[in-house]
Design a protein around this motif. Structure first.
Motif, mmCIF file in Angstrom:
data_model
loop_
_atom_site.group_PDB
_atom_site.id
_atom_site.type_symbol
_atom_site.label_atom_id
_atom_site.label_comp_id
_atom_site.label_asym_id
_atom_site.label_seq_id
_atom_site.Cartn_x
_atom_site.Cartn_y
_atom_site.Cartn_z
ATOM 1 N N ARG A 45 84.700 2.516 -3.753
ATOM 2 C CA ARG A 45 85.736 3.186 -2.961
ATOM 3 C C ARG A 45 85.773 4.678 -3.269
ATOM 4 N NH1 ARG A 45 89.243 5.026 -6.726
ATOM 5 N NH2 ARG A 45 87.172 5.808 -7.144
ATOM 6 N N ALA A 47 83.941 8.599 -2.275
ATOM 7 C CA ALA A 47 83.851 9.354 -1.021
ATOM 8 C C ALA A 47 82.978 8.618 -0.001
ATOM 9 C CB ALA A 47 83.280 10.744 -1.309
ATOM 10 N N GLY A 48 81.859 8.042 -0.482
ATOM 11 C CA GLY A 48 80.950 7.334 0.421
ATOM 12 C C GLY A 48 81.603 6.113 1.033
ATOM 13 N N GLN A 77 85.410 15.115 -6.713
ATOM 14 C CA GLN A 77 84.428 15.611 -7.690
ATOM 15 C C GLN A 77 83.997 17.051 -7.408
ATOM 16 O OE1 GLN A 77 81.359 12.572 -8.490
ATOM 17 N NE2 GLN A 77 82.826 11.021 -7.861
ATOM 18 N N LEU A 112 83.106 -5.231 -8.441
ATOM 19 C CA LEU A 112 82.084 -6.180 -8.006
ATOM 20 C C LEU A 112 81.339 -6.699 -9.234
ATOM 21 C CD1 LEU A 112 80.423 -6.992 -5.220
ATOM 22 C CD2 LEU A 112 78.685 -5.721 -6.451
ATOM 23 N N ASN A 163 81.514 20.473 -16.016
ATOM 24 C CA ASN A 163 82.406 20.370 -14.854
ATOM 25 C C ASN A 163 82.201 19.031 -14.141
ATOM 26 O OD1 ASN A 163 79.997 20.810 -13.577
ATOM 27 N ND2 ASN A 163 80.543 22.767 -12.650
ATOM 28 N N CYS A 195 75.288 16.485 -8.370
ATOM 29 C CA CYS A 195 75.337 17.618 -7.441
ATOM 30 C C CYS A 195 74.401 18.713 -7.929
ATOM 31 C CB CYS A 195 76.761 18.156 -7.344
ATOM 32 S SG CYS A 195 76.877 19.615 -6.293
ATOM 33 N N LYS A 201 77.296 26.525 -9.523
ATOM 34 C CA LYS A 201 78.647 26.977 -9.179
ATOM 35 C C LYS A 201 79.375 27.398 -10.455
ATOM 36 C CE LYS A 201 79.143 23.462 -6.123
ATOM 37 N NZ LYS A 201 79.929 22.426 -5.449
#
Ligand SMILES: Cc1cc2nc3c(=O)[nH]c(=O)nc-3n(C[C@H](O)[C@H](O)[C@H](O)COP(=O)(O)OP(=O)(O)OC[C@H]3O[C@@H](n4cnc5c(N)ncnc54)[C@H](O)[C@@H]3O)c2cc1C
Length: 261
Positions: A45, A47-48, A77, A112, A163, A195, A201
């Motif tokens: 559950r 973002a995807g 995230q 699961l 981060n 990422c 960043k």
């Protein structure tokens, strides 16, 4: 699909009453037997998972969609990078599931345990069964902090941070704020990572904070990248290089972090 009465906790969790929440552990629903049938079961559950659920529901509101995942909080995230750079506060990078999941989607609050493809079913913790017509598997990536020797025991203290964790991003901003001189080492590990932009960043946002405070000239910014290019999509590289130059950062390719002493 069994339904838990959530009316008394709606405010607390910001859950829309139109979402069915099935807390399989708490209710004991369907123990040892069939918990539910769903047109679509989605494992994870994050973002995807919630994006797949929202997309399917918007195309066909009659679809019976079940999202499987135990945690109440969904972390933004990408927002952690902004927390580490002092742009967001940490709280704004954490949202309740109920405020994000689409109306009409069933949320099975359980982990699961196993797939059972021969029966078009998945098994949840506690041996509960969910049958499906279609299955989407969105479990994300699990970070393996232990792979870098000495990292786990040092993270969050002695000037070592990341981060890529909700609890550590504020410490990154604290370090950036406090730093006035010395060497800043920023690392990018080899793929697969969550990422490709997050380590950079950190470099650009820190560099900007030091630049604005007038201390950048006394800070030696070193970017250690396990890869061989600044960014995999080459069209972005010239723009990024301008910032590397602005923040006077040294780029070191083929440098992988293997231990923290
Ligand atoms: C610091 C940082 C910055 C980022 N910046 C950007 C950005 O700028 N742009 C961008 O596009 N992306 C960015 N990303 C990447 C983006 O956050 C991820 O791509 C995205 O969160 C992936 O979503 P997901 O649902 O696949 O995985 P996740 O968000 O990890 O969610 C997976 C879910 O599945 C659950 N799960 C796993 N196993 C089970 C199980 N057995 N049973 C039930 N549930 C299970 C997990 O607990 C989790 O809730 C960034 C990531 C980080 C860490």
């Amino acid at each position: 699909m069994r339904q838990v009465d959530i009316s008394n906790i709606t405010d607390q969790l910001s859950v829309s009453p139109q979402i069915t929440v099935v807390d399989a552990e708490a209710t004991g629903a369907g123990s040892g037997g069939e918990l539910c049938d769903a047109d679509v079961a989605i494992v994870g559950r994050g973002a995807g998972g919630i994006a797949v659920a929202a997309s399917l529901k918007s195309r066909d509101s009659d679809l019976d969609v079940a999202v499987i995942g135990p945690a109440d909080i969904l972390y933004d995230q990408p927002g952690w990078t902004m927390v580490g750079g002092g742009i967001f506060d940490a709280q704004s990078a954490a949202r309740t599931m109920g405020s994000l999941i689409s109306k009409g989607v069933h949320w099975l609050k359980s982990a699961l345990a196993a797939f059972e493809p021969e029966n078009d079913a998945v098994i949840l913790d506690g041996c509960r069964v969910v049958k499906y017509r279609r299955l989407f598997v969105c479990p994300g990536l699990k970070l393996d902090w232990g792979k870098v020797k000495g990292l786990e025991e040092t993270l969050g203290r002695k000037g070592v941070t990341s981060n890529c964790h909700y609890d550590l991003a504020p410490y990154m901003w604290k370090l950036v704020r406090q730093m006035r001189k010395g060497r800043a080492l920023l690392t990018q590990l080899p793929m697969p990572i969550k990422c490709a932009g997050a380590p950079q960043k950190a470099m650009y946002l820190s560099g900007d904070a030091w630049f604005c405070r007038g201390v950048l000239k006394d800070i030696d910014v070193q970017f250690m990248n396990a890869g061989c290019v600044l960014f995999g999509v080459k069209d972005y590289v010239p723009a990024l290089e301008r910032y590397v130059e602005k923040y006077d950062a040294a780029l070191n390719f083929f440098h992988n972090l293997i231990a923290v002493d």
